[in-house]
Design a protein around this motif. Structure first.
Motif, PDB file in Angstrom:
ATOM      1  N   PRO A  51       0.762  -1.239  -0.122  1.00  0.00           N
ATOM      2  CA  PRO A  51      -0.029   0.078   0.046  1.00  0.00           C
ATOM      3  C   PRO A  51       0.738   1.414   0.190  1.00  0.00           C
ATOM      4  CG  PRO A  51      -0.145  -1.012   2.327  1.00  0.00           C
ATOM      5  CD  PRO A  51       0.798  -1.961   1.324  1.00  0.00           C
ATOM      6  N   TYR A  52       2.220   1.119   0.089  1.00  0.00           N
ATOM      7  CA  TYR A  52       3.033   2.315   0.130  1.00  0.00           C
ATOM      8  C   TYR A  52       3.755   2.392  -1.156  1.00  0.00           C
ATOM      9  CZ  TYR A  52       1.753   1.424   4.942  1.00  0.00           C
ATOM     10  OH  TYR A  52       0.974   1.162   5.918  1.00  0.00           O
ATOM     11  N   ALA A  53       3.555   1.720  -2.121  1.00  0.00           N
ATOM     12  CA  ALA A  53       4.215   1.551  -3.244  1.00  0.00           C
ATOM     13  C   ALA A  53       4.180   2.859  -3.943  1.00  0.00           C
ATOM     14  CB  ALA A  53       3.844   0.502  -4.179  1.00  0.00           C
ATOM     15  N   PRO A  54       5.233   3.229  -4.884  1.00  0.00           N
ATOM     16  CA  PRO A  54       5.330   4.486  -5.830  1.00  0.00           C
ATOM     17  C   PRO A  54       4.152   4.270  -6.555  1.00  0.00           C
ATOM     18  CG  PRO A  54       7.688   3.808  -5.360  1.00  0.00           C
ATOM     19  CD  PRO A  54       6.820   2.542  -4.805  1.00  0.00           C
ATOM     20  N   ASP A  55       3.386   5.400  -7.139  1.00  0.00           N
ATOM     21  CA  ASP A  55       2.504   5.000  -7.915  1.00  0.00           C
ATOM     22  C   ASP A  55       3.129   4.843  -9.541  1.00  0.00           C
ATOM     23  OD1 ASP A  55       0.509   6.018  -6.247  1.00  0.00           O
ATOM     24  OD2 ASP A  55       0.325   7.975  -7.031  1.00  0.00           O
ATOM     25  N   GLY A  56       4.153   5.202  -9.782  1.00  0.00           N
ATOM     26  CA  GLY A  56       4.888   5.043 -10.987  1.00  0.00           C
ATOM     27  C   GLY A  56       5.449   3.766 -11.043  1.00  0.00           C
ATOM     28  N   SER A  57       5.386   2.800 -10.133  1.00  0.00           N
ATOM     29  CA  SER A  57       5.904   1.605 -10.088  1.00  0.00           C
ATOM     30  C   SER A  57       5.379   0.603 -11.170  1.00  0.00           C
ATOM     31  CB  SER A  57       6.081   0.896  -8.586  1.00  0.00           C
ATOM     32  OG  SER A  57       4.689   0.791  -8.346  1.00  0.00           O
ATOM     33  N   VAL A  58       4.324   0.684 -11.699  1.00  0.00           N
ATOM     34  CA  VAL A  58       3.728  -0.165 -12.643  1.00  0.00           C
ATOM     35  C   VAL A  58       2.733   0.822 -13.360  1.00  0.00           C
ATOM     36  CG1 VAL A  58       3.798  -2.182 -11.239  1.00  0.00           C
ATOM     37  CG2 VAL A  58       1.817  -0.641 -11.173  1.00  0.00           C
ATOM     38  N   PRO A  59       2.505   0.231 -14.826  1.00  0.00           N
ATOM     39  CA  PRO A  59       1.732   1.147 -15.847  1.00  0.00           C
ATOM     40  C   PRO A  59       0.232   0.994 -15.728  1.00  0.00           C
ATOM     41  CG  PRO A  59       2.843  -0.649 -17.066  1.00  0.00           C
ATOM     42  CD  PRO A  59       3.321  -0.669 -15.466  1.00  0.00           C
TER      43      PRO A  59
END
Length: 358
Positions: A107-115
């Motif tokens: 839930p804390y992953a960067p928003d740009g980590s996946v497309p």
């Protein structure tokens, strides 16, 4: 006159019959739970694999853990009522509670980590029925069966030495699954967007619309945004998707058109890895209007299980094997996270009046 007491041998046969019935029940429950067939794929094993890859974050979904609640209504225009008897497709408004999210269990992953971005919706119809759907911003699903999805999760497990998946395992998996070609072709050009509001979201599985007379039509649906100002995500902001959404909604509601595509007789209905030809008949059946957002920790979407097999009269599941697997895995994830919310210190407690039981 009282009945004669049963003979000892009759009592023995009765107890044998009762014992056999209990044993059969135990075997049945054991099989369903996977206890007596350890190699059989179960929802628990799928969720365990998601949890292993994404880590354990108590109180959060095991996939699409990072998200934000939204609410609004669907303004039906009546165009869908020719093909489905569901009242959601008549002219008028149907309220919904939704959720935007990014894939993964962190839930804390960067928003740009996946497309990939996702949109889930729960429509509450006036007749008391519900329609729940989960959609993604990609044209196809990577694989066509639950077993292949489980194998993909295994191939994606982080290497303890690097914290990232082993490229050789992923290469071997994709080599063994040629059905992933369409998804891989999309991934090569896909880039993380800077807004939930500018994405199209597709229900990758096919369903059936059912007319008032019982005639069925295989369909897929997609929501297409009116907003088109897509841009790359801002550097250094790991939570730009939620921030962007709040900014946009402060200026007014956001809108998407619900587009329903009807299959031709020979189109694949039970395989989410295959697209239908672009010339298939597509209907604009109404407009989704999002009016507000709220943090998922306290918002109305928190306790909703967006099970895609919860459908109103007039929509039915297809034979796609991913649908029952999604339903079972969502239920298992729901039970885990709500149980953790009830016991983990500091976690938000689930509100029983709002819980959506699978």
């Amino acid at each position: 006159m009282s009945e004669p007491a049963p003979k000892p041998q009759h009592l023995l046969w009765r107890w044998c019959a009762i014992g056999s019935a209990v044993l059969l029940l135990a075997v049945a429950f054991g099989y369903v739970g996977g206890w007596l067939a350890p190699k059989r794929l179960t929802a628990q094993r799928i969720v365990d694999a998601l949890q292993h890859n994404g880590g354990v974050h108590p109180g959060y979904r095991r996939n699409h853990a990072k998200g934000i609640c939204v609410a609004g209504y669907f303004e039906g225009n009546g165009a869908g009522s020719e093909f489905s008897r569901s009242e959601v497709f008549t002219a008028g408004r149907t309220p919904f509670v939704g959720r935007f999210a990014v894939p993964g269990g962190n839930p804390y992953a960067p928003d740009g980590s996946v497309p990939i971005r996702s949109m889930a919706l729960r429509f509450s119809l006036a007749n008391g029925q519900q329609w729940r759907t989960g959609m993604n911003s990609m044209p196809v699903f990577p694989v066509s069966t639950p077993q292949a999805f489980y194998e993909q999760l295994q191939a994606s497990q982080p290497d303890p030495a690097t914290g990232k998946p082993d490229p050789s395992r992923l290469k071997a998996f994709f080599g063994q699954h040629p059905e992933t070609a369409a998804f891989l072709a999309w991934v090569k050009t896909a880039k993380p967007s800077a807004s939930y509001a500018t994405e199209s979201y597709s229900g990758l599985n096919a369903f059936y619309f059912v007319e008032a007379k019982g005639v069925r039509h295989a369909v897929r649906w997609q929501v297409v945004p009116e907003a088109k100002d897509a841009a790359p995500g801002p550097a250094g902001d790991t939570d730009y998707l939620a921030n962007d959404l709040r900014t946009r909604l402060a200026a007014g509601p956001l809108r998407w058109h619900l587009m329903v595509t009807l299959a031709a007789p020979d189109d694949p209905v039970d395989d989410a890895t295959k697209v239908w030809p672009a010339d298939r008949k597509t209907l604009d059946v109404g407009t989704l209007v999002i009016e507000s957002e709220q943090a998922q920790e306290s918002g109305p979407c928190r306790d909703i299980n967006y099970d895609p097999t919860v459908l109103p009269d007039g929509i039915e599941v297809s034979g796609d094997p991913l649908l029952p697997a999604r339903s079972a895995a969502y239920a298992d994830s729901y039970l885990r996270r709500t149980g953790e919310e009830a016991h983990v210190p500091g976690a938000a407690h689930a509100d029983p009046s709002r819980q959506e039981h699978p």
